[in-house]
Design a protein around this motif. Structure first.
Motif, short mmCIF file in Angstrom:
data_model
loop_
_atom_site.label_atom_id
_atom_site.label_comp_id
_atom_site.label_asym_id
_atom_site.label_seq_id
_atom_site.Cartn_x
_atom_site.Cartn_y
_atom_site.Cartn_z
N GLY A 20 15.18 0.97 7.81
CA GLY A 20 14.39 1.52 8.90
C GLY A 20 12.91 1.60 8.57
N PRO A 21 12.54 2.19 7.43
CA PRO A 21 11.12 2.27 7.10
C PRO A 21 10.42 0.92 7.00
CG PRO A 21 12.33 3.89 5.83
CD PRO A 21 13.36 3.05 6.56
N SER A 22 11.11 -0.13 6.56
CA SER A 22 10.45 -1.44 6.47
C SER A 22 10.05 -1.94 7.85
CB SER A 22 11.35 -2.45 5.76
OG SER A 22 12.52 -2.74 6.51
N ALA A 23 10.87 -1.66 8.87
CA ALA A 23 10.48 -2.01 10.24
C ALA A 23 9.28 -1.18 10.67
CB ALA A 23 11.66 -1.78 11.20
N GLY A 24 9.28 0.12 10.31
CA GLY A 24 8.15 0.96 10.65
C GLY A 24 6.86 0.51 9.99
N ALA A 25 6.95 -0.01 8.76
CA ALA A 25 5.76 -0.49 8.06
C ALA A 25 5.12 -1.66 8.80
CB ALA A 25 6.12 -0.90 6.63
N ILE A 26 5.94 -2.59 9.28
CA ILE A 26 5.38 -3.74 9.98
C ILE A 26 4.84 -3.32 11.35
CG2 ILE A 26 5.82 -6.07 10.83
CD1 ILE A 26 7.93 -6.37 8.69
N LEU A 27 5.49 -2.36 12.01
CA LEU A 27 4.92 -1.83 13.25
C LEU A 27 3.52 -1.26 12.99
CD1 LEU A 27 8.06 -0.05 14.73
CD2 LEU A 27 6.95 -2.09 15.66
N ALA A 28 3.37 -0.56 11.86
CA ALA A 28 2.05 -0.04 11.49
C ALA A 28 1.07 -1.18 11.22
CB ALA A 28 2.16 0.89 10.28
N ASP A 29 1.53 -2.23 10.54
CA ASP A 29 0.68 -3.39 10.30
C ASP A 29 0.18 -4.00 11.61
OD1 ASP A 29 1.22 -3.08 7.60
OD2 ASP A 29 2.51 -4.85 7.44
N LEU A 30 1.02 -3.93 12.64
CA LEU A 30 0.67 -4.49 13.94
C LEU A 30 -0.17 -3.53 14.78
CD1 LEU A 30 4.07 -6.20 14.77
CD2 LEU A 30 1.93 -7.36 14.20
N GLY A 31 -0.53 -2.39 14.21
CA GLY A 31 -1.44 -1.48 14.87
C GLY A 31 -0.82 -0.22 15.41
N ALA A 32 0.51 -0.09 15.38
CA ALA A 32 1.15 1.11 15.92
C ALA A 32 0.77 2.33 15.09
CB ALA A 32 2.67 0.93 15.93
N HIS A 33 0.78 3.49 15.74
CA HIS A 33 0.50 4.76 15.08
C HIS A 33 1.84 5.38 14.71
CE1 HIS A 33 -3.70 4.41 16.39
NE2 HIS A 33 -3.19 3.95 17.52
N VAL A 34 2.18 5.32 13.43
CA VAL A 34 3.51 5.70 12.98
C VAL A 34 3.46 7.03 12.25
CG1 VAL A 34 5.54 5.01 11.63
CG2 VAL A 34 4.11 3.25 12.72
N VAL A 35 4.23 8.00 12.74
CA VAL A 35 4.41 9.28 12.07
C VAL A 35 5.80 9.29 11.47
CG1 VAL A 35 4.61 11.78 12.35
CG2 VAL A 35 2.82 10.52 13.57
#
Length: 429
Positions: A20-35
């Motif tokens: 799960g966190p690896s998907a969140g990391a790439i979402l952050a790379d794409l500009g998403a604001h991840v908490v």
């Protein structure tokens, strides 16, 4: 800097370990604001894997750096919350109401217990995308069974049973080898769901599992087994899938790997390795002949490759047109000029460790490329600032800290302990 594709997307990550966190990391790379919501004792992945060797690391700070955690949690903000306390669960539900995506690997029964099941979340906000990754899926009798990539992806997912030498124990695997492709599957589903929401205004539930992605990974074999219900026998280096699709040890102990070739490549290969006689040997004339006499041919080629160190085989093999590669060690891949030329690694800045390299996202975009925004957060580093964004005052945050409901980067109060699926009972408060 160029605007990123997900700059207007908020993500709440209720996920630990890797998939799960690896998907969140790439979402952050794409500009998403991840908490990232962590239990009070932190994501189970913190400080679990090998850190840089103290003698080889450039600095003492880097020797103490949890680089594996940083890779899968870069660019996120961390809050530490005890979900087993209703006050903590309520905070997380309030945060979920402010984002576009909730990403989680908590077990279905835990999500429901905390009022965070996909149905509960989407009932409150139909536009919400809820992305769930589990070991075995959310349906069926084993939906709440815990699993890791070694047990579920490689074991139950039948990957392990296809690999290794015949009659030998199944091989082991390195950390995250099943988790990271599962994270990519989850990422693909999230991006598709956001695209649908852009068109329809409606969110949906995205789901994948270690079992599902394992099945996709071995699809070339599994698609056949779906018809004949048979298990292919594990094959050694000298069996029929060989000899032109195997690996050979060189004089320096290094290995080269050859890929399967058509009939036209066989004479060129024989000439290139200094054994033109093999092309005319009646045992090896056709592909079928070489399959039938695989053990003998592999023995011949073992002797050939043992005469030179691996670097000296590069010229002859390239000249022959054979598809081949060295079997690289990790330091080789670190310094591989092709990896460098294609931007596979990126440097990040960490307040504690300084600058170091990590892996970039496994794809790029020509106009809106993924960009690593920073290292992973300290546990609870952003608890106070995130809760302030909810409108909470300092005094209210302080009361929750003292009560052991939350923790902050300064070292909060209390802690929780449970199995790897997520937050559990409170202890030590």
């Amino acid at each position: 800097p160029r605007a990123q594709v997900l700059a207007d997307v908020g993500v709440l990550e209720l996920a630990n370990w890797v998939a799960g966190p690896s998907a969140g990391a790439i979402l952050a790379d794409l500009g998403a604001h991840v908490v990232k919501v962590e239990p009070l004792v932190g994501d189970g992945m913190r400080d679990k894997l090998r850190k840089p060797n103290r003698r080889a690391a450039p600095t003492e700070a880097l020797a103490d750096t949890d680089t594996a955690f940083h890779m899968d949690n870069r660019g996120k903000r961390s809050i530490a919350v005890d979900l087993t306390d209703e006050r903590g669960a309520d905070l997380v539900r309030r945060l979920a109401a402010r984002v576009d995506v909730v990403l989680t690997n908590l077990l279905p029964r835990r999500l429901a217990r905390f009022g965070l099941s996909p149905e509960q979340l989407r009932g409150a906000d139909p536009r919400l995308v809820v992305a769930v990754v589990t070991a075995l899926g959310t349906s069926g009798d084993e939906a709440d069974r815990i699993g890791f990539d070694l047990t579920t992806f490689f074991g139950r997912g039948a990957v392990m049973g296809l690999l290794g030498e015949p009659d030998e124990p199944p091989p082991g695997f390195r950390p995250g080898q099943g988790d990271h492709p599962t994270g990519l599957a989850l990422l693909a589903g999230i991006l598709a769901a956001l695209r649908v929401r852009d068109r329809t205004g409606q969110g949906q539930v995205v789901e994948t599992s270690l079992l599902r992605t394992a099945a996709w990974t071995i699809g070339c074999d599994l698609s056949v087994a779906l018809v004949d219900r048979l298990q292919p026998r594990r094959r050694g280096r000298s069996e029929p899938i060989s000899p032109m699709n195997t690996r050979y040890r060189c004089a320096d102990g290094e290995w080269v790997s050859l890929s399967a070739q058509d009939q036209l490549a066989w004479p060129r290969f024989c000439r290139a390795v200094g054994r033109p006689d093999l092309a005319d040997d009646e045992r090896y004339v056709t592909v079928a002949d070489r399959f039938r006499h695989g053990p003998a041919l592999v023995a011949e080629l073992d002797a050939v490759f043992a005469t030179r160190p691996a670097p000296e085989w590069a010229g002859p093999l390239d000249a022959s047109g054979v598809v081949w590669s060295t079997v690289a060690a990790l330091p080789d891949l670190v310094d591989d000029p092709q990896a460098r030329a294609n931007g596979m690694y990126v440097e990040v800045e960490d307040a504690r460790a300084g600058r170091f390299e990590t892996l970039a996202a496994p794809f790029t975009l020509s106009s809106t490329p993924p960009t690593v925004k920073g290292s992973g957060p300290a546990l609870g580093e952003h608890t106070r600032s995130v809760l302030e964004e909810l409108g909470m005052q300092d005094a209210e945050v302080d009361r929750l800290l003292v009560a052991g409901v939350i923790a902050d980067g300064a070292g909060g109060v209390g802690g929780i302990a449970d199995g790897p699926e997520g937050p559990g009972r409170r202890v030590g408060t």
